[in-house]
Design an enzyme around this catalytic site. Structure first.
Site, mmCIF file in Angstrom:
data_model
loop_
_atom_site.group_PDB
_atom_site.id
_atom_site.type_symbol
_atom_site.label_atom_id
_atom_site.label_comp_id
_atom_site.label_asym_id
_atom_site.label_seq_id
_atom_site.Cartn_x
_atom_site.Cartn_y
_atom_site.Cartn_z
ATOM 1 N N LEU A 33 0.931 -1.318 0.141
ATOM 2 C CA LEU A 33 0.189 -0.187 0.079
ATOM 3 C C LEU A 33 0.768 1.169 -0.052
ATOM 4 O O LEU A 33 0.539 2.438 -0.191
ATOM 5 C CB LEU A 33 -0.769 -0.042 1.307
ATOM 6 C CG LEU A 33 -1.776 -1.157 1.424
ATOM 7 C CD1 LEU A 33 -2.680 -0.821 2.783
ATOM 8 C CD2 LEU A 33 -2.887 -0.978 0.202
ATOM 9 N N LYS A 69 14.826 -6.806 4.016
ATOM 10 C CA LYS A 69 15.008 -6.076 4.926
ATOM 11 C C LYS A 69 16.150 -6.354 5.595
ATOM 12 O O LYS A 69 17.009 -5.569 6.239
ATOM 13 C CB LYS A 69 14.015 -5.901 6.053
ATOM 14 C CG LYS A 69 12.711 -5.182 5.530
ATOM 15 C CD LYS A 69 11.777 -5.178 6.661
ATOM 16 C CE LYS A 69 10.645 -4.151 6.283
ATOM 17 N NZ LYS A 69 9.468 -4.446 7.563
ATOM 18 N N ASP A 115 10.675 1.224 11.622
ATOM 19 C CA ASP A 115 9.323 0.170 12.005
ATOM 20 C C ASP A 115 9.211 0.410 13.330
ATOM 21 O O ASP A 115 7.980 0.347 13.934
ATOM 22 C CB ASP A 115 9.841 -1.026 11.654
ATOM 23 C CG ASP A 115 9.336 -1.397 10.196
ATOM 24 O OD1 ASP A 115 8.713 -0.926 9.539
ATOM 25 O OD2 ASP A 115 10.025 -2.544 9.798
ATOM 26 N N ALA A 166 10.474 -13.095 16.081
ATOM 27 C CA ALA A 166 11.760 -12.687 16.625
ATOM 28 C C ALA A 166 12.351 -12.260 15.173
ATOM 29 O O ALA A 166 13.884 -12.267 15.416
ATOM 30 C CB ALA A 166 12.667 -13.758 17.427
ATOM 31 N N GLY A 215 12.733 -9.538 11.698
ATOM 32 C CA GLY A 215 12.948 -8.168 11.487
ATOM 33 C C GLY A 215 12.045 -7.291 12.202
ATOM 34 O O GLY A 215 12.423 -6.460 12.687
ATOM 35 N N ALA A 216 10.781 -7.541 11.880
ATOM 36 C CA ALA A 216 9.716 -6.665 12.469
ATOM 37 C C ALA A 216 9.794 -6.628 14.002
ATOM 38 O O ALA A 216 9.750 -5.650 14.868
ATOM 39 C CB ALA A 216 8.270 -6.857 12.013
ATOM 40 N N THR A 227 11.021 -20.657 16.932
ATOM 41 C CA THR A 227 12.397 -21.026 17.094
ATOM 42 C C THR A 227 12.934 -20.474 18.440
ATOM 43 O O THR A 227 13.239 -19.212 18.452
ATOM 44 C CB THR A 227 13.305 -20.735 15.971
ATOM 45 O OG1 THR A 227 12.752 -21.075 14.706
ATOM 46 C CG2 THR A 227 14.677 -21.373 16.120
#
Ligand code: NAP
Length: 307
Positions: free
Chosen positions: A40, A90, A126, A152, A154-155, A177
């Site tokens: 978007l 990323k 972010d 756990a 990137g975000a 994990t």
């Protein structure tokens, strides 16, 4: 005389970058991803550019993982302002940067690139976007919250670092994990050495992805954040079932979709307040605009464009 608008593609490719042809308004910004059709960001950033009377456009670039280095090399040579990076670039893009702000190094992921004099500088908006989204959705600051984050990647790393920097009351990281969640918690430990005392539960903790662990933690957190893609695909169940949620928790699902995500539906069923990732998308995008243009982003225009 008014310049004629060219016909533009829905998504450009590496081949387009290699044989770059100018269009009107000129493309100076974009998002690189695979897939990227769902993004978007173009409608949000193009609305902002138009509102600010900046004669350029933002578009999608469908770039495969093994094309990323080449694509960034091409962008360095073009007169771009910058780009956004989305799944799966990323983390991979970090090693191709010329420089980066401190939190990119700490998170190990980058979502905004700014091009200056042929050099790419990386930023990660972010975490800050998430913080603004939570304040907007629930009228509360991260520093006052006990947070449980699912994931756990990137975000999750960006959000966890932001929670730590804002000195949140408590942070619990649940990941499939377990070792990855533990590693993330360990990397933040020095930011949690302050004197806040919460009774029997640790201030910073990684937990296994298990129903019993969720059930125990729900009683000891205020905000549950989904930073996994669970809920993105049709047929996905909520990462935490409604029966484990409770009315006192706030739920933030970083996934944004027109329909309620399974987690948002579960939260509402449990009587909890919930929001999806549209507000995070908005704020991380507004912060990117401010990096590129060094002035305030037209937030309400951008918000309207994605609603
Ligand atoms: P990522 O780096 O690939 O990380 C994915 C994480 O999700 C990993 O921790 C992974 O666990 C976990 N995971 C994947 N499948 C799972 C499953 N079936 N069950 C449990 N855990 C699972 O991805 P990312 O970049 O962090 O993105 C994660 C989500 O955040 C995406 O849905 C994206 O849409 C959203 N996001 C939203 C915004 C926004 O502006 N709203 C911004 C950024 C990201 P393992 O470690 O066990 O593999």
């Amino acid at each position: 005389m008014k310049k004629k608008r060219s016909v533009t593609k829905t998504a450009y490719t590496l081949a387009d970058l290699k044989g770059w042809r100018e269009v009107q308004p000129p493309i100076r910004l974009g998002v690189l991803g695979d897939p990227v059709a769902h993004s978007l960001s173009p409608q949000m950033q193009n609305a902002a550019l138009k509102h600010c009377k900046i004669d350029m456009q933002y578009t999608r670039f469908h770039i495969l993982p093994d094309e990323l280095r080449d694509a960034l090399d091409r962008i360095r040579k073009l007169v771009f302002i910058g780009v956004n990076l989305t799944i799966p670039h990323k983390i991979a893009a970090v090693e191709f940067l010329d420089s980066a702000e401190e939190n990119v190094k700490k998170i190990g992921a980058v979502n905004v690139l700014n091009l200056e004099s042929g050099k790419l500088r990386g930023f990660n908006t972010d975490g800050r976007g998430f913080s603004r989204a939570v304040r907007e959705e629930f009228s509360v600051d991260l520093r006052d919250l006990r947070v449980m984050i699912l994931g756990a990647g990137g975000a999750a790393r960006a959000i966890s670092l932001q929670c730590a920097k804002e000195n949140c009351e408590r942070l619990v990281i649940a990941n499939g994990t377990f070792e990855k969640g533990q590693k993330l918690a360990d990397s933040l430990r020095d930011l949690f050495s302050g004197p806040r005392v919460l009774g029997p539960v640790p201030r910073l903790q990684a937990i296994p992805w298990e129903e019993r662990a969720f059930q125990f933690q729900i009683a000891n957190v205020d905000l549950v954040v989904n930073a996994t893609p669970v809920g993105l695909n049709r047929g996905d169940l909520s990462p935490i079932p409604a029966r484990l949620l409770a009315p006192h928790v706030m739920v933030y699902d970083t996934i944004y979709s027109e329909k309620r995500t399974p987690l948002v539906s579960a939260a509402i069923e449990a009587g909890a307040r919930a929001a999806n990732g549209l507000s995070m998308l908005l704020h991380q995008g507004a912060l990117a605009f401010e990096i590129w243009f060094k002035h305030e982003a037209p937030l309400e225009v951008m918000r309207k464009a994605i609603r």
